[in-house]
Design an enzyme around this catalytic site. Structure first.
Site, mmCIF file in Angstrom:
data_model
loop_
_atom_site.group_PDB
_atom_site.id
_atom_site.type_symbol
_atom_site.label_atom_id
_atom_site.label_comp_id
_atom_site.label_asym_id
_atom_site.label_seq_id
_atom_site.Cartn_x
_atom_site.Cartn_y
_atom_site.Cartn_z
ATOM 1 C CD GLU A 55 -3.309 0.088 2.072
ATOM 2 O OE1 GLU A 55 -4.240 -0.696 1.855
ATOM 3 O OE2 GLU A 55 -3.135 0.626 3.177
ATOM 4 C CG HIS A 102 7.778 -29.696 -0.193
ATOM 5 N ND1 HIS A 102 8.274 -30.957 -0.449
ATOM 6 C CD2 HIS A 102 8.533 -29.199 0.823
ATOM 7 C CE1 HIS A 102 9.280 -31.215 0.371
ATOM 8 N NE2 HIS A 102 9.460 -30.160 1.160
ATOM 9 C CE LYS A 129 -12.357 1.530 1.068
ATOM 10 N NZ LYS A 129 -11.799 2.525 1.961
HETATM 11 O O1 PA5 Z 1 -3.736 1.216 5.937
HETATM 12 C C1 PA5 Z 1 -4.836 1.673 5.702
HETATM 13 O O2 PA5 Z 1 -5.067 2.892 5.729
HETATM 14 C C2 PA5 Z 1 -6.002 0.776 5.387
HETATM 15 O O3 PA5 Z 1 -5.619 -0.550 5.329
HETATM 16 C C3 PA5 Z 1 -7.055 0.916 6.459
HETATM 17 O O4 PA5 Z 1 -6.506 0.575 7.686
HETATM 18 C C4 PA5 Z 1 -8.245 0.025 6.145
HETATM 19 O O5 PA5 Z 1 -8.752 0.359 4.902
HETATM 20 C C5 PA5 Z 1 -9.312 0.197 7.200
HETATM 21 O O6 PA5 Z 1 -9.690 1.536 7.317
HETATM 22 P P1 PA5 Z 1 -10.466 2.037 8.586
HETATM 23 O O7 PA5 Z 1 -9.604 1.857 9.766
HETATM 24 O O8 PA5 Z 1 -10.770 3.467 8.294
HETATM 25 O O9 PA5 Z 1 -11.724 1.197 8.691
#
Ligand code: PA5
Length: 443
Positions: A284, A305, A419
Protein backbone atom coordinates in the site's frame (compact mmCIF):
# COMPACT_ATOMS: atom_id res chain seq x y z
CA UNK A 1 17.64 -7.21 17.62
CA UNK A 2 17.20 -7.27 13.83
CA UNK A 3 20.48 -7.47 12.01
CA UNK A 4 21.12 -7.27 8.28
CA UNK A 5 23.28 -10.06 6.88
CA UNK A 6 24.46 -9.38 3.32
CA UNK A 7 26.77 -12.36 3.06
CA UNK A 8 24.43 -14.15 0.69
CA UNK A 9 24.29 -11.23 -1.73
CA UNK A 10 27.76 -11.81 -3.14
CA UNK A 11 27.45 -12.10 -6.88
CA UNK A 12 24.21 -10.13 -7.03
CA UNK A 13 25.63 -6.79 -5.96
CA UNK A 14 28.71 -5.22 -4.44
CA UNK A 15 29.14 -3.38 -1.16
CA UNK A 16 30.02 -0.32 -3.24
CA UNK A 17 26.53 -0.33 -4.69
CA UNK A 18 25.11 -0.17 -1.17
CA UNK A 19 27.49 2.69 -0.35
CA UNK A 20 26.44 4.60 -3.49
CA UNK A 21 22.86 4.59 -2.24
CA UNK A 22 23.81 6.59 0.85
CA UNK A 23 22.95 9.93 -0.75
CA UNK A 24 19.50 8.76 -1.84
CA UNK A 25 18.81 7.25 1.58
CA UNK A 26 19.91 10.46 3.29
CA UNK A 27 17.64 12.52 1.05
CA UNK A 28 14.78 10.23 2.02
CA UNK A 29 15.72 10.53 5.70
CA UNK A 30 15.79 14.30 5.40
CA UNK A 31 12.29 14.31 3.92
CA UNK A 32 11.11 12.15 6.80
CA UNK A 33 12.80 13.94 9.69
CA UNK A 34 12.16 17.46 8.45
CA UNK A 35 8.55 16.45 7.75
CA UNK A 36 8.70 18.09 4.34
CA UNK A 37 8.01 15.03 2.17
CA UNK A 38 4.72 13.92 0.65
CA UNK A 39 2.32 12.53 3.25
CA UNK A 40 4.00 14.53 6.03
CA UNK A 41 0.79 14.77 8.02
CA UNK A 42 1.00 11.00 8.64
CA UNK A 43 4.27 10.84 10.56
CA UNK A 44 2.93 10.29 14.08
CA UNK A 45 4.38 6.76 14.07
CA UNK A 46 7.97 8.07 13.79
CA UNK A 47 8.36 9.03 17.46
CA UNK A 48 5.44 6.98 18.77
CA UNK A 49 7.68 4.69 20.89
CA UNK A 50 8.66 7.71 23.03
CA UNK A 51 5.64 9.88 22.48
CA UNK A 52 2.38 8.08 23.14
CA UNK A 53 -0.61 8.79 25.34
CA UNK A 54 0.35 7.11 28.62
CA UNK A 55 -3.09 7.53 30.14
CA UNK A 56 -4.62 5.73 27.19
CA UNK A 57 -1.91 3.07 27.40
CA UNK A 58 -3.05 2.36 30.98
CA UNK A 59 -6.68 2.29 29.88
CA UNK A 60 -5.73 -0.30 27.25
CA UNK A 61 -4.26 -2.54 29.96
CA UNK A 62 -7.33 -2.09 32.15
CA UNK A 63 -9.69 -2.81 29.26
CA UNK A 64 -7.69 -5.95 28.42
CA UNK A 65 -7.95 -7.12 32.05
CA UNK A 66 -11.68 -6.43 32.04
CA UNK A 67 -12.20 -8.34 28.79
CA UNK A 68 -10.21 -11.28 30.18
CA UNK A 69 -12.27 -11.25 33.36
CA UNK A 70 -15.70 -11.35 31.74
CA UNK A 71 -15.22 -12.80 28.27
CA UNK A 72 -14.26 -16.21 26.98
CA UNK A 73 -14.00 -14.79 23.49
CA UNK A 74 -12.88 -11.46 22.03
CA UNK A 75 -13.95 -10.63 18.50
CA UNK A 76 -11.67 -8.14 16.80
CA UNK A 77 -13.48 -6.34 14.00
CA UNK A 78 -11.40 -4.44 11.47
CA UNK A 79 -9.76 -4.66 8.06
CA UNK A 80 -6.34 -3.85 6.57
CA UNK A 81 -4.27 -1.73 8.91
CA UNK A 82 -7.03 -1.94 11.48
CA UNK A 83 -6.51 -5.65 12.04
CA UNK A 84 -3.44 -7.15 10.37
CA UNK A 85 -0.89 -5.84 12.87
CA UNK A 86 -2.72 -7.14 15.94
CA UNK A 87 -3.23 -10.56 14.42
CA UNK A 88 0.36 -10.71 13.19
CA UNK A 89 1.80 -9.94 16.62
CA UNK A 90 -0.55 -12.31 18.46
CA UNK A 91 0.19 -15.20 16.09
CA UNK A 92 3.93 -14.59 16.17
CA UNK A 93 4.23 -14.10 19.93
CA UNK A 94 1.64 -16.69 20.93
CA UNK A 95 0.80 -19.02 18.07
CA UNK A 96 -1.34 -19.36 14.94
CA UNK A 97 -3.03 -22.03 17.10
CA UNK A 98 -3.47 -19.57 19.97
CA UNK A 99 -7.19 -20.32 20.26
CA UNK A 100 -6.59 -24.04 20.62
CA UNK A 101 -3.76 -23.91 23.15
CA UNK A 102 -4.24 -23.89 26.94
CA UNK A 103 -4.34 -20.29 28.22
CA UNK A 104 -5.93 -17.93 30.71
CA UNK A 105 -6.77 -15.24 28.16
CA UNK A 106 -9.83 -15.13 25.86
CA UNK A 107 -9.94 -16.83 22.49
CA UNK A 108 -9.62 -14.23 19.73
CA UNK A 109 -11.40 -14.28 16.37
CA UNK A 110 -11.29 -11.74 13.58
CA UNK A 111 -14.33 -10.47 11.69
CA UNK A 112 -15.05 -7.55 9.41
CA UNK A 113 -11.96 -8.27 7.32
CA UNK A 114 -13.98 -9.41 4.32
CA UNK A 115 -17.54 -9.81 3.12
CA UNK A 116 -17.90 -13.57 2.99
CA UNK A 117 -21.02 -14.62 4.93
CA UNK A 118 -19.82 -18.17 5.59
CA UNK A 119 -16.67 -16.92 7.30
CA UNK A 120 -18.80 -14.72 9.53
CA UNK A 121 -21.31 -17.45 10.34
CA UNK A 122 -18.55 -19.89 11.25
CA UNK A 123 -17.11 -17.51 13.84
CA UNK A 124 -20.59 -16.98 15.29
CA UNK A 125 -21.00 -20.75 15.41
CA UNK A 126 -17.70 -21.20 17.26
CA UNK A 127 -18.69 -18.40 19.63
CA UNK A 128 -21.96 -20.14 20.47
CA UNK A 129 -23.50 -18.90 23.68
CA UNK A 130 -20.21 -18.04 25.35
CA UNK A 131 -19.50 -14.68 26.98
CA UNK A 132 -17.79 -12.33 24.58
CA UNK A 133 -16.62 -8.80 23.91
CA UNK A 134 -16.05 -6.89 20.68
CA UNK A 135 -13.20 -4.58 19.77
CA UNK A 136 -14.37 -2.64 16.71
CA UNK A 137 -11.47 -0.87 15.02
CA UNK A 138 -11.95 1.62 12.21
CA UNK A 139 -10.14 4.92 11.85
CA UNK A 140 -12.62 6.33 9.35
CA UNK A 141 -15.50 4.61 11.07
CA UNK A 142 -17.17 4.09 7.72
CA UNK A 143 -15.42 1.08 6.18
CA UNK A 144 -18.11 -1.29 4.92
CA UNK A 145 -16.59 -4.62 5.95
CA UNK A 146 -16.13 -3.90 9.70
CA UNK A 147 -19.28 -1.75 9.87
CA UNK A 148 -21.38 -4.65 8.57
CA UNK A 149 -19.89 -7.22 10.94
CA UNK A 150 -20.26 -4.78 13.83
CA UNK A 151 -23.94 -4.31 13.10
CA UNK A 152 -24.47 -8.08 13.28
CA UNK A 153 -22.42 -8.40 16.47
CA UNK A 154 -24.28 -5.51 18.15
CA UNK A 155 -27.52 -7.34 17.57
CA UNK A 156 -26.05 -10.49 19.11
CA UNK A 157 -24.68 -8.56 22.08
CA UNK A 158 -28.00 -6.84 22.64
CA UNK A 159 -29.89 -10.13 22.59
CA UNK A 160 -27.50 -11.65 25.12
CA UNK A 161 -26.74 -8.74 27.45
CA UNK A 162 -29.43 -6.10 26.82
CA UNK A 163 -28.75 -2.47 25.85
CA UNK A 164 -27.02 -1.64 29.11
CA UNK A 165 -25.01 -4.84 29.44
CA UNK A 166 -23.64 -4.64 25.93
CA UNK A 167 -21.99 -1.28 26.65
CA UNK A 168 -19.59 -3.07 28.94
CA UNK A 169 -18.48 -5.34 26.11
CA UNK A 170 -17.91 -3.00 23.19
CA UNK A 171 -14.55 -1.29 22.84
CA UNK A 172 -14.27 1.05 19.88
CA UNK A 173 -10.93 2.16 18.46
CA UNK A 174 -11.47 5.06 16.09
CA UNK A 175 -10.82 8.72 15.38
CA UNK A 176 -10.65 10.99 18.45
CA UNK A 177 -13.38 13.32 17.24
CA UNK A 178 -15.08 12.44 13.99
CA UNK A 179 -16.66 9.64 11.98
CA UNK A 180 -19.71 7.41 12.20
CA UNK A 181 -18.15 5.00 14.67
CA UNK A 182 -17.12 7.80 17.01
CA UNK A 183 -20.62 9.28 16.87
CA UNK A 184 -22.23 5.88 17.42
CA UNK A 185 -19.90 5.08 20.33
CA UNK A 186 -20.52 8.41 22.03
CA UNK A 187 -24.27 8.09 21.53
CA UNK A 188 -24.35 4.54 22.91
CA UNK A 189 -21.74 5.00 25.64
CA UNK A 190 -19.03 2.57 24.46
CA UNK A 191 -15.48 2.94 25.74
CA UNK A 192 -13.35 4.43 22.97
CA UNK A 193 -9.66 4.37 22.10
CA UNK A 194 -7.94 6.65 19.66
CA UNK A 195 -6.34 6.12 16.27
CA UNK A 196 -4.22 9.27 16.13
CA UNK A 197 -4.96 11.60 13.21
CA UNK A 198 -1.35 11.53 12.09
CA UNK A 199 -0.99 7.75 11.93
CA UNK A 200 -2.33 5.83 8.93
CA UNK A 201 -3.85 2.36 9.32
CA UNK A 202 -0.86 0.35 8.18
CA UNK A 203 1.48 2.21 10.57
CA UNK A 204 -0.92 1.91 13.52
CA UNK A 205 -0.11 -1.43 15.15
CA UNK A 206 1.67 0.24 18.08
CA UNK A 207 -1.38 2.41 18.87
CA UNK A 208 -4.59 1.20 20.53
CA UNK A 209 -5.43 -0.36 17.13
CA UNK A 210 -2.99 -3.17 17.77
CA UNK A 211 -2.25 -2.82 21.46
CA UNK A 212 -5.70 -3.62 22.84
CA UNK A 213 -6.10 -7.00 21.11
CA UNK A 214 -2.41 -7.76 21.71
CA UNK A 215 -2.78 -7.04 25.43
CA UNK A 216 -5.94 -9.18 25.52
CA UNK A 217 -3.87 -12.10 24.23
CA UNK A 218 -1.60 -11.74 27.27
CA UNK A 219 1.37 -10.12 25.51
CA UNK A 220 3.43 -7.53 27.38
CA UNK A 221 2.78 -4.26 25.56
CA UNK A 222 5.37 -2.36 27.66
CA UNK A 223 8.05 -4.66 26.30
CA UNK A 224 6.68 -4.33 22.78
CA UNK A 225 7.02 -0.55 23.01
CA UNK A 226 10.49 -0.89 24.56
CA UNK A 227 11.56 -2.95 21.53
CA UNK A 228 10.15 -0.30 19.19
CA UNK A 229 12.03 2.39 21.13
CA UNK A 230 15.30 0.47 20.72
CA UNK A 231 14.62 0.28 16.99
CA UNK A 232 13.84 3.99 16.88
CA UNK A 233 17.29 4.66 18.34
CA UNK A 234 19.14 2.19 16.13
CA UNK A 235 17.41 3.32 12.95
CA UNK A 236 18.52 6.90 13.60
CA UNK A 237 22.21 5.97 13.34
CA UNK A 238 24.42 7.04 10.43
CA UNK A 239 23.88 5.15 7.17
CA UNK A 240 26.98 2.98 7.58
CA UNK A 241 25.65 1.57 10.88
CA UNK A 242 22.00 1.66 9.92
CA UNK A 243 20.65 -1.73 8.79
CA UNK A 244 17.21 -0.25 8.29
CA UNK A 245 18.45 2.25 5.69
CA UNK A 246 20.64 -0.37 4.06
CA UNK A 247 17.67 -2.71 3.77
CA UNK A 248 15.68 0.11 2.11
CA UNK A 249 18.64 0.76 -0.18
CA UNK A 250 18.92 -2.92 -1.12
CA UNK A 251 15.25 -3.03 -2.10
CA UNK A 252 15.85 0.03 -4.25
CA UNK A 253 18.92 -1.50 -5.88
CA UNK A 254 17.13 -4.75 -6.72
CA UNK A 255 14.17 -2.80 -8.10
CA UNK A 256 16.49 -0.85 -10.38
CA UNK A 257 18.12 -4.13 -11.47
CA UNK A 258 14.78 -5.37 -12.76
CA UNK A 259 13.50 -7.38 -9.82
CA UNK A 260 9.79 -6.83 -9.42
CA UNK A 261 8.94 -9.15 -6.52
CA UNK A 262 10.24 -9.14 -2.97
CA UNK A 263 9.52 -12.52 -1.44
CA UNK A 264 9.38 -12.45 2.36
CA UNK A 265 10.59 -15.83 3.60
CA UNK A 266 10.36 -17.34 7.03
CA UNK A 267 10.86 -20.80 8.41
CA UNK A 268 8.19 -20.41 11.08
CA UNK A 269 4.46 -20.69 10.31
CA UNK A 270 3.82 -18.31 13.22
CA UNK A 271 5.42 -15.62 11.05
CA UNK A 272 2.87 -15.98 8.22
CA UNK A 273 0.54 -13.23 9.46
CA UNK A 274 3.51 -10.94 10.04
CA UNK A 275 4.23 -11.39 6.35
CA UNK A 276 0.63 -10.41 5.62
CA UNK A 277 1.16 -7.24 7.68
CA UNK A 278 4.42 -6.60 5.81
CA UNK A 279 2.68 -7.06 2.46
CA UNK A 280 0.07 -4.47 3.30
CA UNK A 281 2.64 -2.05 4.68
CA UNK A 282 4.87 -2.21 1.63
CA UNK A 283 2.22 -2.88 -1.02
CA UNK A 284 0.00 0.00 0.00
CA UNK A 285 2.93 2.33 0.63
CA UNK A 286 4.88 1.75 -2.57
CA UNK A 287 2.54 0.33 -5.18
CA UNK A 288 1.50 3.53 -6.92
CA UNK A 289 2.32 5.78 -9.89
CA UNK A 290 2.92 2.51 -11.83
CA UNK A 291 5.92 1.77 -9.58
CA UNK A 292 6.88 -0.50 -6.72
CA UNK A 293 8.07 -3.97 -5.83
CA UNK A 294 5.28 -6.52 -5.46
CA UNK A 295 5.50 -7.89 -1.90
CA UNK A 296 4.85 -11.62 -1.65
CA UNK A 297 5.52 -14.19 1.06
CA UNK A 298 6.17 -17.85 1.72
CA UNK A 299 6.73 -20.12 4.68
CA UNK A 300 9.54 -22.59 4.15
CA UNK A 301 10.07 -25.49 4.15
CA UNK A 302 6.30 -25.88 3.52
CA UNK A 303 6.26 -23.75 0.37
CA UNK A 304 9.49 -25.22 -0.95
CA UNK A 305 7.17 -28.03 -1.98
CA UNK A 306 4.94 -25.65 -3.92
CA UNK A 307 6.47 -22.31 -4.94
CA UNK A 308 10.04 -23.48 -4.36
CA UNK A 309 10.28 -24.71 -7.94
CA UNK A 310 9.36 -21.26 -9.30
CA UNK A 311 11.74 -19.45 -6.97
CA UNK A 312 14.62 -21.71 -7.95
CA UNK A 313 14.07 -22.02 -11.69
CA UNK A 314 11.30 -19.65 -12.77
CA UNK A 315 11.40 -16.09 -14.14
CA UNK A 316 14.18 -14.12 -12.51
CA UNK A 317 11.87 -11.45 -11.14
CA UNK A 318 12.35 -12.27 -7.47
CA UNK A 319 14.69 -11.43 -4.66
CA UNK A 320 14.11 -12.90 -1.20
CA UNK A 321 14.18 -11.28 2.21
CA UNK A 322 14.65 -14.05 4.73
CA UNK A 323 13.75 -13.66 8.40
CA UNK A 324 16.29 -15.76 10.24
CA UNK A 325 14.96 -16.40 13.76
CA UNK A 326 18.00 -17.74 15.60
CA UNK A 327 16.27 -19.34 18.56
CA UNK A 328 12.79 -20.82 18.22
CA UNK A 329 10.36 -20.60 21.14
CA UNK A 330 10.58 -24.34 21.66
CA UNK A 331 12.42 -27.32 20.27
CA UNK A 332 12.06 -31.05 19.70
CA UNK A 333 14.92 -33.51 20.31
CA UNK A 334 15.29 -36.37 17.85
CA UNK A 335 16.01 -39.70 19.53
CA UNK A 336 17.63 -42.83 18.17
CA UNK A 337 15.37 -45.55 16.78
CA UNK A 338 17.23 -48.91 16.90
CA UNK A 339 15.19 -50.29 14.00
CA UNK A 340 15.83 -47.24 11.79
CA UNK A 341 13.22 -48.47 9.33
CA UNK A 342 12.59 -44.89 8.19
CA UNK A 343 16.33 -44.37 7.62
CA UNK A 344 16.35 -41.22 9.72
CA UNK A 345 18.95 -42.20 12.29
CA UNK A 346 21.43 -39.84 10.63
CA UNK A 347 19.41 -37.14 12.42
CA UNK A 348 19.69 -38.77 15.86
CA UNK A 349 20.87 -36.47 18.61
CA UNK A 350 19.86 -33.30 16.83
CA UNK A 351 17.14 -30.84 17.58
CA UNK A 352 14.45 -30.25 15.00
CA UNK A 353 15.56 -26.61 14.95
CA UNK A 354 18.94 -27.84 13.61
CA UNK A 355 17.17 -29.64 10.79
CA UNK A 356 15.13 -26.50 10.04
CA UNK A 357 18.37 -24.51 10.02
CA UNK A 358 19.98 -26.87 7.52
CA UNK A 359 16.90 -26.46 5.33
CA UNK A 360 17.41 -22.68 5.62
CA UNK A 361 21.10 -22.93 4.69
CA UNK A 362 20.54 -25.46 1.92
CA UNK A 363 17.79 -23.33 0.40
CA UNK A 364 19.67 -20.08 0.59
CA UNK A 365 22.68 -21.64 -1.14
CA UNK A 366 20.48 -23.21 -3.83
CA UNK A 367 18.50 -20.05 -4.49
CA UNK A 368 21.51 -17.76 -4.63
CA UNK A 369 23.22 -20.26 -6.98
CA UNK A 370 20.06 -20.10 -9.07
CA UNK A 371 20.39 -16.33 -9.43
CA UNK A 372 17.91 -15.31 -6.72
CA UNK A 373 19.49 -12.79 -4.34
CA UNK A 374 18.84 -13.33 -0.63
CA UNK A 375 18.79 -10.52 1.93
CA UNK A 376 18.86 -11.99 5.43
CA UNK A 377 17.43 -10.25 8.49
CA UNK A 378 18.58 -11.98 11.66
CA UNK A 379 16.34 -11.91 14.71
CA UNK A 380 17.60 -13.33 18.03
CA UNK A 381 14.35 -14.84 19.18
CA UNK A 382 10.61 -14.25 19.25
CA UNK A 383 9.63 -12.12 22.23
CA UNK A 384 7.90 -8.79 22.74
CA UNK A 385 11.08 -6.68 22.53
CA UNK A 386 12.25 -8.32 19.32
CA UNK A 387 8.81 -8.09 17.72
CA UNK A 388 8.42 -4.41 18.70
CA UNK A 389 11.85 -3.79 17.20
CA UNK A 390 10.95 -5.61 13.99
CA UNK A 391 7.72 -3.63 13.56
CA UNK A 392 9.42 -0.27 13.88
CA UNK A 393 12.34 -1.38 11.67
CA UNK A 394 9.98 -2.36 8.83
CA UNK A 395 7.87 0.79 9.23
CA UNK A 396 10.86 3.08 8.98
CA UNK A 397 12.47 1.10 6.16
CA UNK A 398 9.18 1.34 4.28
CA UNK A 399 9.05 5.12 4.62
CA UNK A 400 12.70 5.50 3.52
CA UNK A 401 12.24 3.01 0.68
CA UNK A 402 9.07 4.80 -0.49
CA UNK A 403 10.78 8.18 -0.58
CA UNK A 404 13.77 6.65 -2.39
CA UNK A 405 11.34 5.27 -4.96
CA UNK A 406 9.78 8.70 -5.36
CA UNK A 407 6.27 7.94 -4.11
CA UNK A 408 4.16 9.12 -1.18
CA UNK A 409 4.46 6.17 1.23
CA UNK A 410 1.53 7.33 3.35
CA UNK A 411 -1.46 7.51 1.01
CA UNK A 412 -3.48 4.79 -0.73
CA UNK A 413 -5.53 6.42 -3.50
CA UNK A 414 -5.92 3.14 -5.39
CA UNK A 415 -7.92 1.52 -2.59
CA UNK A 416 -10.88 3.81 -3.35
CA UNK A 417 -11.55 2.47 -6.86
CA UNK A 418 -13.17 -0.82 -5.85
CA UNK A 419 -15.14 0.91 -3.10
CA UNK A 420 -16.74 3.37 -5.54
CA UNK A 421 -17.80 0.57 -7.86
CA UNK A 422 -19.07 -1.61 -5.00
CA UNK A 423 -21.14 1.23 -3.53
CA UNK A 424 -22.59 2.05 -6.94
CA UNK A 425 -23.50 -1.58 -7.61
CA UNK A 426 -25.08 -1.86 -4.16
CA UNK A 427 -27.22 1.21 -4.85
CA UNK A 428 -25.71 3.50 -2.23
CA UNK A 429 -27.32 6.96 -2.52
CA UNK A 430 -25.13 9.37 -4.48
CA UNK A 431 -23.75 6.72 -6.86
CA UNK A 432 -26.76 6.50 -9.26
CA UNK A 433 -24.94 7.54 -12.44
CA UNK A 434 -21.98 5.27 -11.86
CA UNK A 435 -24.39 2.39 -11.15
CA UNK A 436 -26.01 2.84 -14.59
CA UNK A 437 -22.62 3.06 -16.28
CA UNK A 438 -21.24 -0.04 -14.55
CA UNK A 439 -24.32 -2.14 -15.15
CA UNK A 440 -23.93 -1.73 -18.91
CA UNK A 441 -20.49 -3.34 -18.57
CA UNK A 442 -21.63 -6.42 -16.63
CA UNK A 443 -22.61 -9.40 -18.73
O1 PA5 B 1 -3.74 1.22 5.94
C1 PA5 B 1 -4.84 1.67 5.70
O2 PA5 B 1 -5.07 2.89 5.73
C2 PA5 B 1 -6.00 0.78 5.39
O3 PA5 B 1 -5.62 -0.55 5.33
C3 PA5 B 1 -7.05 0.92 6.46
O4 PA5 B 1 -6.51 0.58 7.69
C4 PA5 B 1 -8.24 0.03 6.14
O5 PA5 B 1 -8.75 0.36 4.90
C5 PA5 B 1 -9.31 0.20 7.20
O6 PA5 B 1 -9.69 1.54 7.32
P1 PA5 B 1 -10.47 2.04 8.59
O7 PA5 B 1 -9.60 1.86 9.77
O8 PA5 B 1 -10.77 3.47 8.29
O9 PA5 B 1 -11.72 1.20 8.69
Amino acid sequence: MLKLNINYLKGSLTEDEIAYKKAAAMTAEQLLTSKTGPGNDFLGWVDLPVNYDEAEFDRIKKAAAKISSHSEVLIVVGIGGSYLGARAVIELLKSPLYNNLPKKTPEIYYLGNGLNPTALNEVLQILGDRDFSVNIISKSGTTTEPALAFRILREKLEQKYGTDGMKDRIFATTDAKKGTLKELSDAEGYETFVVPDDIGGRYSVLTAVGLLPIACAGCDIDKLMAGAKAAMEDTSKPYEQNDCYKYAALRNIFYSKGKSVELMVSYDPAYAMMSEWFKQLYGESEGKDSKGLFPASVTFSTDLHSLGQFVQDGSKIIFETVIDIKKPKSDCFLKDDPKNLDGLNFLTGQNMSDVNRKAFLGTILAHTEGGVPNIVLEMDTVDEENVGYLIYFFEKACAISGYMLGVNPFDQPGVESYKKNMFALLGKPGYENLKKELETKIS
